[in-house]
Design a protein around this motif. Sequence first.
Motif, PDB file in Angstrom:
ATOM      1  N   PRO A 369     105.787  28.728  51.097  1.00 53.02           N
ATOM      2  CA  PRO A 369     105.105  29.887  50.534  1.00 53.02           C
ATOM      3  C   PRO A 369     103.829  30.173  51.328  1.00 53.02           C
ATOM      4  N   ARG A 370     103.547  31.429  51.534  1.00 55.68           N
ATOM      5  CA  ARG A 370     102.429  31.796  52.387  1.00 55.68           C
ATOM      6  C   ARG A 370     101.129  31.157  51.886  1.00 55.68           C
ATOM      7  N   GLY A 371     100.498  30.351  52.749  1.00 55.15           N
ATOM      8  CA  GLY A 371      99.244  29.693  52.417  1.00 55.15           C
ATOM      9  C   GLY A 371      99.380  28.383  51.674  1.00 55.15           C
ATOM     10  N   SER A 372     100.600  27.903  51.474  1.00 51.38           N
ATOM     11  CA  SER A 372     100.804  26.697  50.671  1.00 51.38           C
ATOM     12  C   SER A 372     100.386  25.440  51.420  1.00 51.38           C
ATOM     13  N   ASP A 373      99.802  24.508  50.679  1.00 53.72           N
ATOM     14  CA  ASP A 373      99.474  23.180  51.206  1.00 53.72           C
ATOM     15  C   ASP A 373     100.366  22.091  50.622  1.00 53.72           C
ATOM     16  N   HIS A 374     100.807  22.280  49.374  1.00 52.84           N
ATOM     17  CA  HIS A 374     101.522  21.200  48.689  1.00 52.84           C
ATOM     18  C   HIS A 374     102.945  21.570  48.277  1.00 52.84           C
ATOM     19  N   LEU A 375     103.285  22.842  48.283  1.00 54.21           N
ATOM     20  CA  LEU A 375     104.578  23.281  47.776  1.00 54.21           C
ATOM     21  C   LEU A 375     105.514  23.721  48.891  1.00 54.21           C
ATOM     22  N   LEU A 376     106.755  23.247  48.821  1.00 57.68           N
ATOM     23  CA  LEU A 376     107.843  23.755  49.650  1.00 57.68           C
ATOM     24  C   LEU A 376     108.939  24.292  48.740  1.00 57.68           C
ATOM     25  N   VAL A 377     109.718  25.213  49.257  1.00 54.72           N
ATOM     26  CA  VAL A 377     110.805  25.816  48.491  1.00 54.72           C
ATOM     27  C   VAL A 377     112.107  25.581  49.244  1.00 54.72           C
ATOM     28  N   ALA A 378     113.170  25.288  48.509  1.00 59.67           N
ATOM     29  CA  ALA A 378     114.486  25.077  49.121  1.00 59.67           C
ATOM     30  C   ALA A 378     115.528  25.821  48.309  1.00 59.67           C
ATOM     31  N   GLY A 379     116.635  26.178  48.977  1.00 60.45           N
ATOM     32  CA  GLY A 379     117.708  26.847  48.263  1.00 60.45           C
ATOM     33  C   GLY A 379     117.666  28.344  48.414  1.00 60.45           C
ATOM     34  N   ARG A 380     118.252  29.042  47.450  1.00 59.68           N
ATOM     35  CA  ARG A 380     118.457  30.476  47.617  1.00 59.68           C
ATOM     36  C   ARG A 380     117.178  31.298  47.585  1.00 59.68           C
ATOM     37  N   CYS A 381     116.065  30.751  47.082  1.00 58.51           N
ATOM     38  CA  CYS A 381     114.849  31.566  46.970  1.00 58.51           C
ATOM     39  C   CYS A 381     113.883  31.367  48.135  1.00 58.51           C
ATOM     40  N   ILE A 382     114.351  30.835  49.282  1.00 55.31           N
ATOM     41  CA  ILE A 382     113.491  30.818  50.466  1.00 55.31           C
ATOM     42  C   ILE A 382     113.252  32.263  50.919  1.00 55.31           C
ATOM     43  N   ALA A 383     112.311  32.456  51.814  1.00 52.09           N
ATOM     44  CA  ALA A 383     111.872  33.796  52.188  1.00 52.09           C
ATOM     45  C   ALA A 383     112.892  34.506  53.067  1.00 52.09           C
ATOM     46  N   GLY A 384     113.311  35.679  52.646  1.00 52.87           N
ATOM     47  CA  GLY A 384     114.244  36.479  53.420  1.00 52.87           C
ATOM     48  C   GLY A 384     114.445  37.824  52.766  1.00 52.87           C
ATOM     49  N   ASP A 385     115.046  38.746  53.487  1.00 57.31           N
ATOM     50  CA  ASP A 385     115.348  40.026  52.855  1.00 57.31           C
ATOM     51  C   ASP A 385     116.637  39.902  52.050  1.00 57.31           C
ATOM     52  N   ARG A 386     116.954  40.956  51.300  1.00 57.72           N
ATOM     53  CA  ARG A 386     118.056  40.883  50.348  1.00 57.72           C
ATOM     54  C   ARG A 386     119.402  40.629  51.026  1.00 57.72           C
ATOM     55  N   GLU A 387     119.644  41.281  52.156  1.00 57.70           N
ATOM     56  CA  GLU A 387     120.937  41.132  52.812  1.00 57.70           C
ATOM     57  C   GLU A 387     121.097  39.743  53.415  1.00 57.70           C
ATOM     58  N   ALA A 388     120.068  39.234  54.067  1.00 53.11           N
ATOM     59  CA  ALA A 388     120.154  37.870  54.594  1.00 53.11           C
ATOM     60  C   ALA A 388     120.318  36.867  53.463  1.00 53.11           C
ATOM     61  N   ASN A 389     119.601  37.103  52.369  1.00 55.34           N
ATOM     62  CA  ASN A 389     119.684  36.211  51.216  1.00 55.34           C
ATOM     63  C   ASN A 389     121.096  36.158  50.648  1.00 55.34           C
ATOM     64  N   SER A 390     121.841  37.263  50.738  1.00 53.13           N
ATOM     65  CA  SER A 390     123.206  37.283  50.221  1.00 53.13           C
ATOM     66  C   SER A 390     124.112  36.324  50.972  1.00 53.13           C
ATOM     67  N   ALA A 391     123.705  35.914  52.173  1.00 55.08           N
ATOM     68  CA  ALA A 391     124.484  34.979  52.986  1.00 55.08           C
ATOM     69  C   ALA A 391     123.964  33.550  52.877  1.00 55.08           C
ATOM     70  N   TYR A 392     122.652  33.358  53.035  1.00 55.60           N
ATOM     71  CA  TYR A 392     122.136  31.986  53.068  1.00 55.60           C
ATOM     72  C   TYR A 392     121.979  31.368  51.679  1.00 55.60           C
ATOM     73  N   ARG A 393     122.308  32.125  50.630  1.00 57.51           N
ATOM     74  CA  ARG A 393     122.192  31.601  49.263  1.00 57.51           C
ATOM     75  C   ARG A 393     123.287  30.598  48.907  1.00 57.51           C
ATOM     76  N   VAL A 394     124.323  30.440  49.745  1.00 54.62           N
ATOM     77  CA  VAL A 394     125.462  29.606  49.376  1.00 54.62           C
ATOM     78  C   VAL A 394     125.114  28.116  49.458  1.00 54.62           C
ATOM     79  N   GLN A 395     125.971  27.283  48.849  1.00 54.84           N
ATOM     80  CA  GLN A 395     125.587  25.897  48.568  1.00 54.84           C
ATOM     81  C   GLN A 395     125.347  25.029  49.796  1.00 54.84           C
ATOM     82  N   ALA A 396     126.171  25.142  50.829  1.00 53.74           N
ATOM     83  CA  ALA A 396     125.947  24.295  52.002  1.00 53.74           C
ATOM     84  C   ALA A 396     124.608  24.610  52.653  1.00 53.74           C
ATOM     85  N   SER A 397     124.268  25.896  52.755  1.00 49.46           N
ATOM     86  CA  SER A 397     122.978  26.275  53.327  1.00 49.46           C
ATOM     87  C   SER A 397     121.835  25.793  52.452  1.00 49.46           C
ATOM     88  N   CYS A 398     122.022  25.844  51.129  1.00 48.99           N
ATOM     89  CA  CYS A 398     121.003  25.316  50.214  1.00 48.99           C
ATOM     90  C   CYS A 398     120.801  23.819  50.422  1.00 48.99           C
TER      91      CYS A 398
END
Length: 441
Positions: A369-398
């Motif tokens: 997350p922009r400016g984060s020091d302690h938090l990381l995000v994994a899975g379908r809610c990583i940063a991306g636009d809607r169309e890219a998210n429709s692809a990388y949201r699947v389980q192996a990528s997560c």
Amino acid sequence: MSEPFAAVHHLTAHLPLNAAATYDVIVCGGGAAGVVAAIQAARLGARVALIEKTGMLGGTAVTAAVDFPGLFHAWTKQVIAGIGWELIEETAARGGAELPDFEVQYPHRRHWMHQIRVNRFVYSTVMDELCVGAGVDLHLHALPIRVEQDEEGCTVILGGKDGLQALRTRKLVDATGDANAAILLGYACEESPVQQPGTLIYALDGYRLEDVDQQALLQHYREAAAVGEIRITDHRPADLPLWSELKTRGGSANHIPAPGAASSTGRTRAELEARRSLLRVRSLLRRVPGLESLQVSFFAPECGIRETRRIVGEQTVTVDRYTSGYVWPDAICYSFYPIDVHSDRDGTIDVRPLQPGVVPTLPYGALVPRGSDHLLVAGRCIAGDREANSAYRVQASCMATGQAAGAASALAAAEGVSVREVPLAALRAALAAHRAIVPPA
């Protein structure tokens, strides 16, 4: 501060915190991304807790019965391995999965042939054993209701069956799928004005297909549709509606509108509508000759959700960079799935296969997350636009982003640095040492 929030703040500010409740890494969410993140961090020597809102691990694959993880292979070559693949291999070794022939190159629109059908019970218990074996402390039936951070780390307030509990951690991984921890910490997120629908997976029984009167099915369908007793999103688009569902005895045929499903209120609406949709299907079919005894023999405990929030990250995965196979300077894993946007209006799917030979990569910055020091995000809610998210949201990528987040959080905790300061070379080396496939620098 509003009165309700002030009351929660007062209640949680004085919760006792002891040495047994302190961790190097806490992971929120026990699905594909979270389980892999927790195991990876623990195997790097971190003291890890994993928080899961339900009573079992596995996330969407188990509670929503989307029990066909993929894709691990691209163009007959494996591109995602590591701990996620270890879960698949162990499930298969216990008779809980049969691996397809990955040497077969299917046509673009048959990418799903390389998904792996898993037995949900075996798969979930393998996750149990690998987490416990790695030393992960499991907190099931628990949910973070408040998160605060300071220079040293984060305090997570859990709501559980026995009340409130405070946990302390150096680093935090949000693998909730809905960026719940990121929102609680105040990090910027985005939601598309129109979100993809969910799907309720189910099974049908109690009939013989050869006894079904197809013309009567069509007539009953037309009559029901005319008065609103059935909707086009309740089934697959077809010349003979619901025939495909009968042939497959259920499956993943419906599209359930799920706006705002990142919240409990929105998710409640989606769950209620999902069951109403299936009830409409059942009610119509039981009026058709040959289907009088039809029953719903199984329906998933949860509606499978495709899209909610995405964080605003240090990097953003765009559809152009995804579909071009761009290799990010801070790439930490591959992802392989076509652009796959489901319509919430008519049950159609916009599938745009990747060009032959293209294998997208995902950057570490999309997990931060922009400016984060302690938090990381994994899975379908990583940063991306809607169309890219429709692809990388699947389980192996997560799973791949989960392993990267788990390794990076453990390294950051051990070195006492911000998650933005984790040396990329060290992160890549840690991932490779645990069998992950890392794009070349």
